[in-house]
Design a protein around this motif. Sequence first.
Motif, PDB file in Angstrom:
ATOM      1  N   VAL A 214      54.790  23.344  82.317  1.00  0.00           N
ATOM      2  CA  VAL A 214      56.220  23.696  82.330  1.00  0.00           C
ATOM      3  C   VAL A 214      56.872  23.191  81.033  1.00  0.00           C
ATOM      4  CG1 VAL A 214      58.408  23.167  83.512  1.00  0.00           C
ATOM      5  CG2 VAL A 214      56.350  23.595  84.847  1.00  0.00           C
ATOM      6  N   PRO A 215      57.707  24.009  80.392  1.00  0.00           N
ATOM      7  CA  PRO A 215      58.396  23.540  79.184  1.00  0.00           C
ATOM      8  C   PRO A 215      59.671  22.756  79.518  1.00  0.00           C
ATOM      9  CG  PRO A 215      58.905  25.853  79.567  1.00  0.00           C
ATOM     10  CD  PRO A 215      58.000  25.429  80.698  1.00  0.00           C
ATOM     11  N   LEU A 216      59.950  21.737  78.737  1.00  0.00           N
ATOM     12  CA  LEU A 216      61.235  21.020  78.824  1.00  0.00           C
ATOM     13  C   LEU A 216      61.959  21.269  77.507  1.00  0.00           C
ATOM     14  CD1 LEU A 216      60.080  17.504  80.164  1.00  0.00           C
ATOM     15  CD2 LEU A 216      60.692  19.546  81.495  1.00  0.00           C
ATOM     16  N   ARG A 217      63.183  21.802  77.581  1.00  0.00           N
ATOM     17  CA  ARG A 217      63.887  22.149  76.340  1.00  0.00           C
ATOM     18  C   ARG A 217      65.205  21.410  76.190  1.00  0.00           C
ATOM     19  NH1 ARG A 217      61.737  27.345  77.870  1.00  0.00           N
ATOM     20  NH2 ARG A 217      59.997  27.810  76.479  1.00  0.00           N
ATOM     21  N   SER A 218      65.563  20.607  77.185  1.00  0.00           N
ATOM     22  CA  SER A 218      66.867  19.939  77.124  1.00  0.00           C
ATOM     23  C   SER A 218      66.810  18.651  77.940  1.00  0.00           C
ATOM     24  CB  SER A 218      67.942  20.850  77.721  1.00  0.00           C
ATOM     25  OG  SER A 218      67.648  21.048  79.101  1.00  0.00           O
ATOM     26  N   VAL A 219      67.857  17.848  77.794  1.00  0.00           N
ATOM     27  CA  VAL A 219      67.918  16.624  78.599  1.00  0.00           C
ATOM     28  C   VAL A 219      68.046  16.975  80.081  1.00  0.00           C
ATOM     29  CG1 VAL A 219      70.421  16.265  78.372  1.00  0.00           C
ATOM     30  CG2 VAL A 219      68.919  14.319  78.759  1.00  0.00           C
ATOM     31  N   GLU A 220      68.708  18.092  80.377  1.00  0.00           N
ATOM     32  CA  GLU A 220      68.837  18.516  81.785  1.00  0.00           C
ATOM     33  C   GLU A 220      67.459  18.844  82.365  1.00  0.00           C
ATOM     34  OE1 GLU A 220      70.786  19.769  79.345  1.00  0.00           O
ATOM     35  OE2 GLU A 220      72.715  18.871  79.906  1.00  0.00           O
ATOM     36  N   ASP A 221      66.646  19.524  81.564  1.00  0.00           N
ATOM     37  CA  ASP A 221      65.272  19.819  82.025  1.00  0.00           C
ATOM     38  C   ASP A 221      64.513  18.509  82.295  1.00  0.00           C
ATOM     39  OD1 ASP A 221      65.758  22.487  81.623  1.00  0.00           O
ATOM     40  OD2 ASP A 221      64.451  22.690  79.860  1.00  0.00           O
ATOM     41  N   SER A 222      64.700  17.534  81.414  1.00  0.00           N
ATOM     42  CA  SER A 222      63.972  16.263  81.557  1.00  0.00           C
ATOM     43  C   SER A 222      64.450  15.541  82.814  1.00  0.00           C
ATOM     44  CB  SER A 222      64.205  15.361  80.338  1.00  0.00           C
ATOM     45  OG  SER A 222      63.973  16.071  79.160  1.00  0.00           O
ATOM     46  N   PHE A 223      65.764  15.546  83.029  1.00  0.00           N
ATOM     47  CA  PHE A 223      66.343  14.907  84.224  1.00  0.00           C
ATOM     48  C   PHE A 223      65.762  15.541  85.490  1.00  0.00           C
ATOM     49  CE2 PHE A 223      69.463  14.846  87.633  1.00  0.00           C
ATOM     50  CZ  PHE A 223      69.873  13.521  87.670  1.00  0.00           C
ATOM     51  N   THR A 224      65.771  16.866  85.532  1.00  0.00           N
ATOM     52  CA  THR A 224      65.274  17.576  86.722  1.00  0.00           C
ATOM     53  C   THR A 224      63.784  17.306  86.929  1.00  0.00           C
ATOM     54  OG1 THR A 224      66.925  19.277  86.355  1.00  0.00           O
ATOM     55  CG2 THR A 224      65.113  19.866  87.802  1.00  0.00           C
TER      56      THR A 224
END
Length: 377
Positions: A36-46
């Motif tokens: 799964v790609p993480l592209r933002s801090v929101e993605d990292s948080f989730t």
Amino acid sequence: MKVNGTHYRTIWLSADDPTTVEIIDQRQLPHRFVVVPLRSVEDSFTAIKDMLVRGAGLIGATAGYGMYLTALQADDHSILDEMARAGAYLKSARPTARNLGWAIDRVLAAVAGHDAPEAIRETSLATAVAIADEDAEFCRLIGEHGKALIQEIASSKPADPVNILTHCNAGWLAFVDYGSATAPIYAARDAGIDLHVWVDETRPWNQGSRLTCWELGQEGVNHTLITDNAGGHLMQHGLVDLVLVGSDRTTRTGDVANKIGTYLKALSARDNNIPFYVALPSSTFDWQLAHGTDIEIEIRSGDEITTIAGLAKDGTIESVKLAPDGVEAANYGFDVTPSRLVNGLITERGIVAAEEAAIVELFTDKITDTRSLHVTR
Ligand code: MRU
């Protein structure tokens, strides 16, 4: 560690796109291997909150990269403020693993001396990479130190395998590579020691049955899945030589927070005179805490207890109910094993007694804020 024979870490910067971080969605294992790609801090948080990634070391590494993604997307004029806000946001994702706050504070400290946005972005990336690399290297070293323990047991029973019981997943999937509790197992296996691992299934999220079994299987380590309640029985019948677990937060006095159920294993181990060791990198120590009772214990949704997800016959992942509608369910994520039940802590610097004086002596240089040290209650 290997997946179908190919070496993977659990988090990495995309080879094609340096603005994207990639992870393995652990919710789908062992049935599907999905990156799964993480592209933002929101993605990292989730990813942290919803447990696409989990385990102390990997949560820390994901937070480190989350801070880098924040720096990348931040406005030049407010970059440090945005990073401070992102740090507070990421810290709120899960409360128990110490590595989360540790990694965020490390990135913030590294960028604090810089003004130029480009230097801040470069430093964020370099720090996130250093956190991940160090996590892998420290676990490798934990493996070398822990191997000696297994070797000693093996030499006392040359005709039989060494039986190790582990709880949850303090393996490669909980870190960037090797794992903490599994690193000594892999190192002993590489040294030709005959061993076998009892894997607690680890209800309710089943980190043991879903992740540890899959990981050990990929690495060709002999293992058997057991229910969470079986450990005491096995110990009473001489079927366990060593209990080896990880930690999410350990106080400077050696009290160990780990996945719920760990404490019961420690009690059984003590009653049966079986060594109980905890493997952790120094990033998991909370130098400010003297009492395990002060560790915040995550309470997760009761749905994790009342339902279970698994692979249906048609190949879909399906969730089914296990309890009556409307039942009250309390889902405590972690418990604390008091230091008196811990035979030793396996760290990147060696095995240390679970006692304040020994821990502080081994890691004096890491303890920068000594204000609350030696406070007793
Ligand atoms: O809730 P999790 O899966 O993030 O819990 C963490 C764990 O996997 C365990 O407690 C583990 O034994 C220690 S983390 C290295």
